[in-house]
Structure formats: structure tokens, C-alpha cells
Design an enzyme around this catalytic site. Structure first.
Site: not given
Length: 454
Positions: A228, A262
Site C-alpha cells: 500500500e 496516503c
């Protein structure tokens, strides 16, 4: 070199730790291997009892845990409390659902009986970032341990106290000593650990470059890895949207976690028809945010995690301005101690500038104007990242267009992008591969075994 815990609001060194020696790393690897062989045979009910206990600890100690998070990485205290509570939610979600998620699945074939059987893989290397020092780790702990795996945590070096506290919580919850261990090590030790035959797979949340390095290291050993990575999430606003709601959420989505997320919205793609109104309201709300002490309940934006993060962010902003971007507010670090950076809004952003093609990790927003929904999709997709996307519209055709055409792992309509234990989390393109959370996340680190009985 010592691993240091430093308060980003003041620059004060809180505590230092010596990295593990080679013999200490070896002992922890062997403990993980030994523990796995017994832990994998525990029942779901036994694991659920321990996981629910971990949730109880997280909730009962949320204030102390939040203080630790705020001290080490600078998130506001109220958001740190929310993070501890969210970790408890994740623990309870998998305690309740893991057995159902991993139950044998009967498949009708010509066999007298055939089914899919899920089994744990073994010790998993868990490489995690500092921005959500507890939640990112518990996103592995809850599904990973409920599946019967054990974990070895290489946390970010600026949050060593959080890393050790997480191991302590898992142990106090009743899990065996080797079920989840913190490795206080540097980046250079990661490759050697992945090369160890006792480590079966890895999961990493972090930068694109970190993902490339760990991904290549795992690939050389033919080991599973979930990545990720970065994101430069678009936040699209169309004329049919409720503009007040869109603006208020846009501000929250950009400065969440001091802008260090993020899945924070970073590129605001707005229809020409409403762009002036959006811009004025958005800038006004960004300017109204209070930047300061993360322990102050009135603070909206705390410090960035490190001095280097401030320097990198300012360099990207300046390069973008030099390339033609215009600063509407902010744009320069605040004076004085601490790693503070003001909420900043850029417009007229060139595509090839950092604000147009990179991930700016801090409270800096870039505004792009488009003619219609089709152009919004083209601008949103014209980026190497594809983690999340938020689109604001009450037009059914536009909703369908955004859901079908946005190149991202997650699309939220009239809502900012968030993580939720019930839903898969992850991206496409250079944002990584694999999924965390939900049924998908717990199955990532299992052997999906075909069983055929004649």
C-alpha cells in the site's frame, strides 16, 4: 546508530534505543517460527478471546496511547484518541468475523466432496510507516493473527515507543510471546530478514520507493507481498454537488493527520462553472485553520513528523511555483521551533510540477479547473497513483461515470476517502497491489488450498 524518538512539535529528544544486534534478530526470528507451529493450531474462539482483550486494552488506555502517538509523530491529540478507538474496532471486527471469512467453501464438482480450505502462511514481516503508528499496524494484527499467522514488525524509526507499546498490548491481551514482535532495526536489515526462510511473506505501507525495494526483495525469494504505497487522490466537485458540504469536507480531507495521509485528498478538480466559488470558500476555510500545539484541543493542524518532511514539502512547493503555479495562501514554513507548515493552496498548477505529478505529503492542496465530468476523469487519471478518489455530484450519469472510469482502488461519492474494516483497502497503478481489511485482507496471507476428495 541509535533509534531516536523526537517530539516534532518541539524538537526534543524523548528517548533513544539501540538497534537489535544480529544475534537478537536471529532469536526473534526463531521465536516467531517456534510460536507459529503452536499458534496456528489454536481455535478461532481462542484467538477471538485474545483479540477482544486487545480491543479492551486499546479502549481503556486510549488517552495514554493517544498521548504517545502525539508525542512521537505530532498528530492532534483528539485524532490520536480516535485512532486508538479505531484499532479496537478493527480487532473486534476480525474477532467476530474471521472464522466465517476463513470457513471452508464447498464447490460443486465431479468429486464426492471438493472445497476451498484457508490456512495461515507463517511469520509475516510487517513494514509500517509513522503517519498512523497504531492503526496501520493493527490493520495487519487483527486479520493476520486471527488467521493464525505471526508477525514481525519493522516500524518507522521515528516511532519506536509506539512500536514497543503495540507489542506490549498484544502480549497483555494473552497472545503468546512470539505471536507479534517489534524489531527495532534499520532499513538495511529488511532485505536479510526477507531472505530468511522462516519468513513467509511481507506487507508494507509506505512510499513508492520503499515498496519497490521490498517488492523486489520479496520477488527474488518468490514470496508474497502486499503493498500500500503513495497516493495523490483526486477530489472532484461538479456543479450539482452541495457546494458547502463539498468545501467543508475538502478542507478536512486535505489536512487530515496534518496532511500526512496516503488517502488525503491532494488534487482538487473543480468544474469551471463553480470553480470561483469553490476556490474562495476553500481558501477562506484553509486560512481559518489553527496551526500549533497538537495537545491543544483547539488545534486543527499540528507539526509534520520530521524536519526533513518540512524541507521536502517546501522544496516541492517552490518547484511548483517556479514552474508556474500560483500560491493563494500559505506557501512558506512557519518560523520558530517545531516542524510546522501552514495550510497552503496552489492553483494554475502545471502538470509536470511536483504538485501536479508527485505526492505532496503535508497540508498543501492543488486546484485544477475542468469543463465537465469527462475532463475531470481524464485529469484525475493522468497520474501514476491510483489509491482513492472522492467525487461530489448529484447527477446519476456522472456518478456512474466516476465509479466506472476513475482508475483507483476506492471511489467515494459525496464522501471523503476513509478506511473501514468492513471494506477492502488498497490501490492500483503505482499505489501498490493487494488489499487490506475486509474478507479480502484476511485472505491475503493464507494458503488458499484446493481440496478434492473422490
Amino acid at each position: 546508530m541509535a533509534i531516536a524518538s523526537i517530539n516534532p512539535a518541539t524538537g526534543e529528544v524523548l528517548k533513544t534505543f539501540e538497534p537489535l544486534t544480529a544475534s537478537q534478530i536471529e532469536a526473534k526470528l526463531q521465536l516467531a517460527e517456534n510460536t507459529f507451529h503452536t499458534f496456528r493450531k489454536t481455535t478461532f474462539a481462542e484467538r477471538a478471546r485474545m483479540m477482544n482483550k486487545a480491543a479492551e486494552i486499546l479502549e481503556s488506555e486510549k488517552d495514554a496511547l493517544a498521548k504517545l502517538m502525539t508525542l512521537e509523530m505530532g498528530k492532534t491529540l483528539r485524532s490520536a484518541v480516535d485512532e486508538a478507538v479505531k484499532c479496537a474496532w478493527g480487532c473486534r471486527f476480525y474477532a467476530e468475523n474471521a472464522e466465517r471469512f476463513l470457513a471452508d467453501e464447498i464447490v460443486e464438482t465431479t468429486a464426492s466432496r471438493s472445497y476451498i480450505h484457508y490456512q495461515p502462511l507463517g511469520p509475516i514481516l510487517v513494514v509500517m510507516p509513522w503517519n498512523y503508528p497504531f492503526w496501520q499496524v493493527f490493520r495487519f494484527i487483527a486479520p493476520g493473527l486471527m488467521a493464525g499467522n505471526v508477525g514481525l514488525l519493522k516500524h518507522a524509526s521515528n516511532v519506536p515507543q509506539c512500536a514497543l507499546k503495540i507489542e506490549d498490548i498484544v502480549r497483555r491481551a494473552g497472545f503468546p510471546e512470539g505471536a507479534f514482535q517489534t524489531l527495532l532495526i534499520g532499513v538495511k536489515e529488511v532485505d536479510g530478514i526477507l531472505n530468511d526462510s522462516r519468513v513467509e511473506a511481507a506487507t508494507l505501507t509506505g512510499s513508492e520507493q520503499a515498496g519497490v525495494e521490498v517488492g523486489m526483495s520479496a520477488a527474488k525469494r518468490v514470496k508474497k507481498v502486499v503493498l500500500e504505497l503513495g497516493g495523490s487522490d483526486p477530489f472532484i466537485v461538479m456543479p450539482s454537488a452541495n457546494l458547502d458540504d463539498a468545501v467543508a469536507t475538502a478542507v478536512k480531507a486535505r489536512v487530515v493527520n496534518n496532511g500526512q495521509s496516503c488517502i488525503a485528498a491532494k488534487r482538487f478538480i473543480v468544474a469551471d462553472e463553480i470553480a470561483d466559488k469553490f476556490e474562495r470558500a476553500f481558501v477562506a476555510k484553509m486560512e481559518a485553520l489553527k496551526v500549533g500545539d497538537p495537545f491543544d484541543e483547539k488545534t486543527d493542524v499540528g507539526p509534520l513528523a520530521t524536519p526533513g518532511a518540512v524541507q521536502s514539502l517546501q522544496a516541492d512547493v517552490q518547484k511548483s511555483v517556479d514552474a508556474g503555479a500560483r500560491v493563494l495562501t500559505g506557501g512558506k514554513p512557519n518560523g520558530g521551533p517545531g516542524n510546522f507548515y501552514p495550510p497552503t493552496v496552489l492553483t494554475n498548477v502545471p502538470k509536470n510540477s511536483p504538485a501536479g505529478c508527485e505526492e505532496l505529503f503535508g497540508p498543501v492542496a492543488s486546484i485544477f479547473r475542468v469543463k465537465n465530468a469527462d475532463e475531470a476523469v481524464r485529469v484525475a487519471n493522468d497520474h501514476r497513483y491510483g489509491l482513492g478518489a472522492s467525487a461530489w455530484t448529484n447527477d446519476e450519469r456522472e456518478r456512474t461515470l466516476f465509479i466506472d472510469e476513475l482508475e483507483s482502488g476506492m471511489v467515494f461519492i459525496n464522501q471523503m476517502v476513509v478506511s473501514d474494516p468492513r471494506m477492502p483497502f488498497g490501490g492500483v497503478k503505482r499505489s501498490g497491489h493487494g488489499r487490506e481489511l475486509s474478507v479480502n485482507g484476511i485472505r491475503e496471507f493464507t494458503n488458499i488450498k484446493t481440496v478434492w476428495i473422490r
